[in-house]
Design an enzyme around this catalytic site. Structure first.
Site, PDB file in Angstrom:
ATOM      1  N   GLY A 143       6.187 -14.204   4.301  1.00 13.85           N
ATOM      2  CA  GLY A 143       4.815 -13.807   4.729  1.00 13.85           C
ATOM      3  C   GLY A 143       3.992 -14.087   3.677  1.00 13.85           C
ATOM      4  N   SER A 178       4.589   0.507   4.901  1.00 13.69           N
ATOM      5  CA  SER A 178       3.154   0.968   4.926  1.00 13.69           C
ATOM      6  C   SER A 178       3.140   2.510   5.304  1.00 13.69           C
ATOM      7  CB  SER A 178       2.858   0.474   6.340  1.00 13.69           C
ATOM      8  OG  SER A 178       1.555   1.003   6.700  1.00 13.69           O
ATOM      9  N   TYR A 189       4.304  -0.269  15.562  1.00 15.98           N
ATOM     10  CA  TYR A 189       4.122  -0.574  14.158  1.00 15.98           C
ATOM     11  C   TYR A 189       4.564   0.405  13.198  1.00 15.98           C
ATOM     12  CZ  TYR A 189       2.009  -2.220   9.783  1.00 15.98           C
ATOM     13  OH  TYR A 189       1.875  -2.721   8.559  1.00 15.98           O
ATOM     14  N   GLY A 243      -2.840 -13.430   2.624  1.00 13.69           N
ATOM     15  CA  GLY A 243      -2.672 -12.013   2.342  1.00 13.69           C
ATOM     16  C   GLY A 243      -2.033 -11.819   1.045  1.00 13.69           C
ATOM     17  N   ILE A 244      -1.356 -10.579   1.127  1.00 14.48           N
ATOM     18  CA  ILE A 244      -0.958  -9.816  -0.291  1.00 14.48           C
ATOM     19  C   ILE A 244       0.369 -11.017  -0.740  1.00 14.48           C
ATOM     20  CG2 ILE A 244      -1.490  -7.684   0.223  1.00 14.48           C
ATOM     21  CD1 ILE A 244       1.235  -7.061   0.911  1.00 14.48           C
ATOM     22  N   GLY A 245       1.116 -11.503   0.361  1.00  7.61           N
ATOM     23  CA  GLY A 245       2.198 -12.408   0.010  1.00  7.61           C
ATOM     24  C   GLY A 245       1.823 -13.656  -0.834  1.00  7.61           C
TER      25      GLY A 245
END
Length: 275
Positions: A9, A130, A156, A13-15
């Site tokens: 990922g 999360s 999710y 984003g954060i990846g």
């Protein structure tokens, strides 16, 4: 000597942020993403290698694992960061509900296929979970794919709770052999993460308030970077769940070892692995 850190990922984003941060420190980063063009751009900007795999296709996950085993005899950190929020219930070509597969089954399969390398490397396995695990899950071990009761938020949340249960069971099974596993909440990140969702999720992540009230990808990435650089048992505790770089509360069912074992066994059966 640089350590080898595989981040899934990581095409945005954060990846992508964590990949950049770790590369700047001097680590050997391996970028894995779903979109070939975006993944290549991230990797090219850093001058590192990249691989593509769509986690909604388990054949691609198996191919990725085979390639990583061949190319990297040592993997010091595996960051299972790929995931997503989806809208209406739909099945992948493998026959699994897409949220469950992308967020849980695919990283479960990848980790197990790389297990020998990870054990030999005394690796850390980092799972991007999360706070949704605590806030939205309605976890039912007999309805893992929401066939009887489905909402995008619950699917999710259930998958993110599965990430924590997987982390704890991975640590229970292989912690004594030198593998360390940890899960964390990166924050509510202003990124394209919710673009595959619908309704309030899509508005939340793609709307005009996102950048004002959400955590930046650099800060979220830094939380992944902190775990990747940290020493298990010193900076963070194996089997733990973290937020803001400190131990955090998650769903009470995450502390049920029988449930964690049962999820592992069910997951292994679904993907065709020995439990």
């Amino acid at each position: 000597m640089p350590r080898t850190i595989v981040i899934t990922g990581a095409s945005d984003g954060i990846g992508a942020a964590a990949a950049r941060q770790l590369h700047e420190i001097g680590e050997e980063v391996v970028v894995v993403g779903r979109n070939p063009d975006k993944t290549r751009r991230v990797a090219d900007a850093l001058g590192v290698r990249s691989f593509t795999a769509d986690f909604s296709d388990l054949a691609q996950v198996r191919e990725l694992a085979e390639t990583l085993r061949a190319e990297y005899p040592r993997i010091d950190v595996l960051a299972n960061n790929a995931g997503g929020i989806f809208g209406d219930r739909r099945l992948t070509g493998d026959g699994f509900e897409v949220t469950f597969q992308v967020n849980h089954l695919a990283p479960f399969l990848l980790t197990n296929l790389l297990r020998e390398t990870l054990l030999e490397s005394r690796a850390s396995v980092i799972q991007t979970s999360s706070a949704a695990a605590r806030l939205f899950s309605r976890f039912d071990i007999d309805d893992l794919q929401g066939a009887r009761r489905y909402s995008a938020s619950a699917a999710y949340g259930n998958a993110k709770l599965a990430n924590v249960l997987f982390t704890k069971e991975l640590n229970r099974r292989f912690g004594d052999a030198g593998l360390s596993a940890v899960a964390y909440h990166p924050g509510v990140i202003a990124s394209s993460f919710g673009s595959t969702g619908s309704g309030s999720w899509k508005f939340l992540y793609g709307g005009p308030l996102a950048e004002r009230f959400m955590t930046s990808t650099d800060v979220g990435g830094a939380r992944l970077t902190w775990l990747a650089l940290g020493k298990p048992g010193v900076d963070w505790q194996p089997g733990g769940f973290y937020a803001n770089n400190k131990p955090a509360r998650t769903h009470r069912r995450a502390d049920d070892p029988a449930l964690a074992r049962l999820l592992w066994d069910r997951s292994a059966e679904l993907v065709g692995l020995d439990s």
